[in-house]
Scaffold this motif. Structure first.
Motif, PDB file in Angstrom:
ATOM      1  N   LYS A 218       0.832  -1.217   0.000  1.00  0.00           N
ATOM      2  CA  LYS A 218       0.000   0.000   0.000  1.00  0.00           C
ATOM      3  C   LYS A 218       0.866   1.266   0.000  1.00  0.00           C
ATOM      4  O   LYS A 218       0.672   2.157  -0.821  1.00  0.00           O
ATOM      5  N   THR A 219       1.813   1.312   0.938  1.00  0.00           N
ATOM      6  CA  THR A 219       2.680   2.497   1.005  1.00  0.00           C
ATOM      7  C   THR A 219       3.516   2.624  -0.261  1.00  0.00           C
ATOM      8  O   THR A 219       3.706   3.728  -0.790  1.00  0.00           O
ATOM      9  N   THR A 220       3.981   1.498  -0.771  1.00  0.00           N
ATOM     10  CA  THR A 220       4.780   1.534  -2.005  1.00  0.00           C
ATOM     11  C   THR A 220       3.959   2.078  -3.170  1.00  0.00           C
ATOM     12  O   THR A 220       4.484   2.812  -4.020  1.00  0.00           O
TER      13      THR A 220
ATOM     14  N   PRO B 244       2.009  11.387   4.767  1.00  0.00           N
ATOM     15  CA  PRO B 244       2.692  10.093   4.895  1.00  0.00           C
ATOM     16  C   PRO B 244       2.292   9.315   6.134  1.00  0.00           C
ATOM     17  O   PRO B 244       1.722   9.868   7.084  1.00  0.00           O
ATOM     18  N   GLU B 245       2.617   8.022   6.110  1.00  0.00           N
ATOM     19  CA  GLU B 245       2.483   7.147   7.262  1.00  0.00           C
ATOM     20  C   GLU B 245       3.309   7.796   8.390  1.00  0.00           C
ATOM     21  O   GLU B 245       4.434   8.230   8.173  1.00  0.00           O
ATOM     22  N   GLY B 246       2.746   7.886   9.589  1.00  0.00           N
ATOM     23  CA  GLY B 246       3.514   8.491  10.670  1.00  0.00           C
ATOM     24  C   GLY B 246       3.480  10.009  10.668  1.00  0.00           C
ATOM     25  O   GLY B 246       4.190  10.647  11.437  1.00  0.00           O
TER      26      GLY B 246
ATOM     27  N   LEU C 243      -3.400   9.783   1.296  1.00  0.00           N
ATOM     28  CA  LEU C 243      -3.242   9.620   2.748  1.00  0.00           C
ATOM     29  C   LEU C 243      -2.852   8.187   3.084  1.00  0.00           C
ATOM     30  O   LEU C 243      -3.519   7.235   2.647  1.00  0.00           O
ATOM     31  N   ASP C 244      -1.792   8.035   3.879  1.00  0.00           N
ATOM     32  CA  ASP C 244      -1.333   6.699   4.246  1.00  0.00           C
ATOM     33  C   ASP C 244      -1.763   6.354   5.673  1.00  0.00           C
ATOM     34  O   ASP C 244      -1.183   6.857   6.627  1.00  0.00           O
ATOM     35  N   GLU C 245      -2.764   5.515   5.810  1.00  0.00           N
ATOM     36  CA  GLU C 245      -3.283   5.042   7.106  1.00  0.00           C
ATOM     37  C   GLU C 245      -3.481   6.160   8.126  1.00  0.00           C
ATOM     38  O   GLU C 245      -2.832   6.178   9.176  1.00  0.00           O
ATOM     39  N   PRO C 246      -4.413   7.071   7.836  1.00  0.00           N
ATOM     40  CA  PRO C 246      -4.628   8.175   8.776  1.00  0.00           C
ATOM     41  C   PRO C 246      -5.101   7.725  10.157  1.00  0.00           C
ATOM     42  O   PRO C 246      -5.015   8.507  11.105  1.00  0.00           O
TER      43      PRO C 246
HETATM   44 MG   LIG Z   1       2.311   1.081   4.789  1.00  0.00          MG
END
Ligand SMILES: [Mg+2]
Ligand SMILES: Nc1ncnc2c1ncn2[C@@H]1O[C@H](COP(=O)(O)OP(=O)(O)OP(=O)(O)O)[C@@H](O)[C@H]1O
Length: 236
Positions: free
Chosen positions: A42-44, A83-85, A159-162
């Motif tokens: 997913k992030t990739t 981003p994630e984080g 949005l990465d895993e809000p």
């Molecule tokens: Mg990820």
């Protein structure tokens, strides 16, 4: 109109290929989800869009080919990444974080109007406008990260895993705010989420990734009706 389109995208880190044929579309003004387990890619996929990983296949944004565009070019075309984080700047105030998000803009009046709009949408940020980002709660930091990305005046928010690391009620608040941001600004969103019920609060369609491939795509209603989605992501 299709705003963002990925067609058969592959991506690799060095010699290790982690995406193998990801396809998805985000309509202008629409909200689309990317679901999948840890390590599914997913992030990739988001890195492929924002130009921070090597890709093959084809990625277009508003009919412009961005397959091999770097992150500055992608951002300048109107894609902003949360981003994630989160990645807020801890030693800057809420207001300074928002201004950093707008650093490429020349329309000062527009910038201050957008800050007013965001503080109305996220009243907690308004109350903490002068505080360092490091003093905010996790949910407030996520809202600041979203608001900061919006300050670039993008057409697409990625949005990465809000919801990552947030309590369930805080996650719902974040998604409710995203929904209002959409309704009031017309911005399109591509949301990575492991928590499918949360994603389905706002997305009209989604794609499911498994070990780097899109294995299932459809409207939210279609996906919610599928047994394998209910079992894997919706608690039965
Ligand atoms: Mg990820
Ligand atoms: N910088 C990197 N170098 C090498 N391999 C990586 C790198 N980043 C991710 N990977 C690998 O690529 C695969 C997909 O990772 P990715 O981070 O895209 O997954 P994800 O779906 O976002 O997972 P999560 O839900 O845990 O965030 C995983 O096997 C991971 O180990």
């Amino acid at each position: 109109m299709t705003l963002l389109e990925l067609t058969d995208v592959t991506a690799s880190y060095g010699k290790v290929q982690v995406l193998e044929g990801v396809s998805l579309q985000v309509p202008d003004g629409g909200a689309v989800g990317i679901l999948g387990a840890n390590g599914a890619g997913k992030t990739t996929t988001l890195r492929a869009i924002s130009g921070t990983v090597n890709v093959a296949g084809r990625i277009t944004f508003d009919r412009t080919d961005i397959t091999h565009s770097g992150p500055e070019k992608v951002a300048s075309l109107g894609i902003a990444h949360v981003p994630e984080g989160r990645g807020t700047l801890p030693n800057l105030s809420v207001r300074e974080n928002l201004l950093v998000g707008a650093y490429l803009r020349k329309d000062r009046g527009g910038v201050s109007g957008d800050i007013d709009f965001l503080l109305e949408l996220f009243p907690n940020l308004g109350r903490r406008i002068g505080q360092n980002a490091s003093t905010l709660s996790g949910g407030e930091q996520q809202m600041l990260a979203i608001a900061r990305a919006f300050m670039a005046k993008p057409r697409l928010l990625v949005l990465d895993e809000p919801s990552l690391g947030l309590a369930p009620s805080t996650s719902k608040d974040v998604y409710d705010s995203l929904q209002r941001l959409r309704e009031e600004s017309g911005i399109a969103m591509l949301v990575v989420e492991q928590n499918a019920p949360l994603a389905f609060r706002i997305v009209e369609a989604a794609t499911v990734l498994e070990t780097g491939r899109s294995v299932l795509s459809g409207t939210a209603a279609e996906l919610k009706g599928r047994d394998e989605i209910r079992k894997a992501y919706l608690g039965g």
